[in-house]
Design a protein around this motif. Structure first.
Motif, mmCIF file in Angstrom:
data_model
loop_
_atom_site.group_PDB
_atom_site.id
_atom_site.type_symbol
_atom_site.label_atom_id
_atom_site.label_comp_id
_atom_site.label_asym_id
_atom_site.label_seq_id
_atom_site.Cartn_x
_atom_site.Cartn_y
_atom_site.Cartn_z
ATOM 1 N N HIS A 61 0.813 -1.213 0.000
ATOM 2 C CA HIS A 61 0.000 0.000 0.000
ATOM 3 C C HIS A 61 0.848 1.265 0.000
ATOM 4 C CE1 HIS A 61 -3.920 -2.068 0.995
ATOM 5 N NE2 HIS A 61 -3.031 -3.019 1.249
ATOM 6 N N GLN A 62 2.153 1.111 0.065
ATOM 7 C CA GLN A 62 3.077 2.243 -0.008
ATOM 8 C C GLN A 62 4.442 1.711 -0.411
ATOM 9 O OE1 GLN A 62 2.690 2.983 4.340
ATOM 10 N NE2 GLN A 62 4.932 2.987 4.347
ATOM 11 N N PHE B 38 -1.777 1.930 -5.914
ATOM 12 C CA PHE B 38 -2.049 1.289 -4.619
ATOM 13 C C PHE B 38 -3.533 0.986 -4.406
ATOM 14 C CE2 PHE B 38 1.812 3.944 -3.575
ATOM 15 C CZ PHE B 38 2.690 2.876 -3.641
ATOM 16 N N PRO B 39 -3.825 -0.153 -3.743
ATOM 17 C CA PRO B 39 -2.869 -1.192 -3.361
ATOM 18 C C PRO B 39 -2.409 -1.955 -4.595
ATOM 19 C CG PRO B 39 -5.084 -1.922 -2.869
ATOM 20 C CD PRO B 39 -5.200 -0.500 -3.340
ATOM 21 N N SER B 40 -1.138 -2.273 -4.643
ATOM 22 C CA SER B 40 -0.559 -2.872 -5.835
ATOM 23 C C SER B 40 -0.109 -4.306 -5.583
ATOM 24 C CB SER B 40 0.650 -2.049 -6.295
ATOM 25 O OG SER B 40 1.262 -2.631 -7.428
#
Length: 329
Positions: free
Chosen positions: A8-9, A58-60
Motif C-alpha cells: 500500500h506504499q 495502490f494497493p498494488s
C-alpha cells in the motif's frame, strides 16, 4: 477467497502484505492459474521501492513469474485446458498481471506448457532468466561458436542462464564476480574462466583469456566504472549489452574505446522479446529444447514459503544468492 501479496506504499520488504482478494474470471484470451510456485526478480523489489520502469497503483500487486495449474480459460483460448501444468513468460506489466497470488490471470500467449519432468519450483525459475539472456546473447548479439562473452553479475539467475546458453551454443562464457567466494561455483556450473573484479585487473584478465581475438560480447548488469575496462577488452566491432544498473556509481561513457574500435553499446529490456511474437517464438523453442535435453537447468538458490515473502525479499536484496529465489504456495 484466494490470497495475494500486495503493498500500500513504497518501501522495504516490510511493506509487503498477504491479503485476501477477489479474482475475476479470466477475460478473453486470458488463462487463470492456480499458482504453485513463484520466481523472484529484482524488478519486483524496484517496483516495491518506487524505482521501477512501471508505476504502482495502490494497493498494488507484483510479480513476474509463476508456475501452476490451469484453473480456467477465457474466451478464444483454444490450446490450453483446465488441469494442465504451465509456467508464465513474464508479462509486460506486473501491475496489470501480478504473479504473487494463489490465483492469477495471465495473457494466454504467455502461458507455456513446460516439459513434464520440470517441477513447479524449477518451472517458476525459467522464463525471466533464460529469455533475458537469450534475447541479449542470441537474438541481438548473434553469439556464435567460439565467441568469448564476458558476463557480469555472473552468479545472478540471469548470469547463470547466460553461462548455460553460451555453453549450449559453443561460445566461451567468462563470469565476472566481485569476490572469490563464488569463483569455484561459477566454474562448476560451466564458466570457462572467472574474473574477480575486486581482486583482479578486469582488462588484463579478459585480454589474457580472450587472446588476440578479444571479447566479442559483454553482457552487463552493473554499469559504473567497469564500463571502461570492459569496453577496452572488447574486440573491434564488439558489442556491450546493458540490462541493469547495479552500480551506485556513475557510468562513464568510454568515448575513445567506442570510437577506436567501432563498438556498439546497447540498452536492453526483455520486454522487447516478450512483446514481439516473431522473436518470442524462437526464444521459447530454444529454451524448451535446452530444458528437455538438460543443457539448460535452473539453479535455485533458496526456496521460501508464501508466508515468508518478506524474508524472501530481504534475501533477494542481500545479493548473496547464487541463482534463483523461489517461493512456494
Amino acid at each position: 477467497m484466494p490470497r495475494a501479496v500486495r503493498f500500500h506504499q513504497h518501501g522495504g520488504p516490510e511493506v509487503l502484505r498477504i491479503e485476501t482478494v477477489g479474482v475475476a474470471p479470466p477475460a478473453r484470451n486470458e488463462v487463470q492459474i492456480r499458482v504453485k510456485a513463484l520466481g523472484l526478480n529484482r524488478a519486483e523489489a524496484l517496483l516495491r521501492r518506487g524505482t521501477y520502469i512501471e508505476t504502482a497503483s495502490f494497493p498494488s500487486g507484483l510479480g513476474l513469474e509463476a508456475a501452476g495449474i490451469v484453473e480456467a480459460v477465457g474466451e478464444d483460448v483454444a490450446n490450453l485446458a483446465p488441469g494442465g501444468a504451465v509456467s508464465i513468460v513474464p508479462p509486460i506489466s506486473m501491475v496489470r498481471w501480478p504473479a504473487y497470488a494463489e490465483l492469477a490471470n495471465f495473457p494466454a500467449a504467455l502461458v507455456v506448457r513446460h516439459p513434464p519432468e520440470l517441477g513447479f519450483e524449477a518451472a517458476a525459475a525459467v522464463w525471466m532468466q533464460y529469455l533475458t539472456a537469450y534475447g541479449a546473447l542470441v537474438d541481438i548479439a548473434g553469439l556464435g561458436r567460439g565467441d568469448v562473452v564476458a558476463i557480469t553479475a555472473a552468479s545472478s539467475s540471469v548470469g547463470l542462464a547466460a553461462i548455460q546458453i553460451a555453453k549450449r551454443i559453443g561460445a566461451v562464457p567468462v563470469g565476472l564476480t566481485r569476490t572469490s567466494a563464488k569463483r569455484q561455483a561459477l566454474l562448476d556450473v560451466g564458466a570457462a574462466q572467472v574474473v574477480v573484479t575486486e581482486e583482479e585487473d578486469i582488462r588484463a584478465q579478459l585480454a589474457d583469456i580472450a587472446g588476440a581475438n578479444g571479447v566479442r560480447v559483454v553482457f552487463d548488469a552493473v554499469g559504473g566504472p567497469a564500463f571502461e575496462p570492459l569496453t577496452a577488452a572488447l574486440s573491434p566491432g564488439g558489442i556491450l549489452i546493458e540490462y541493469g544498473g547495479l552500480s551506485p556509481e556513475p557510468t562513464p561513457f568510454p568515448l575513445f574505446n567506442v570510437l577506436g574500435k567501432s563498438l556498439t553499446l546497447r540498452g536492453y529490456l526483455v520486454h522487447e522479446i516478450v512483446r514481439d511474437p516473431k522473436r518470442l517464438a524462437p526464444a521459447k523453442a530454444f529454451i524448451l529444447g535446452g530444458l528437455s535435453d538438460g543443457t539448460l537447468k535452473p539453479i535455485i538458490a533458496r526456496t521460501f514459503r508464501f508466508e515468508e515473502i518478506v524474508e524472501a525479499h530481504r534475501f533477494l536484496e542481500s545479493n548473496t544468492q547464487f541463482g534463483k529465489i523461489v517461493v512456494t504456495i
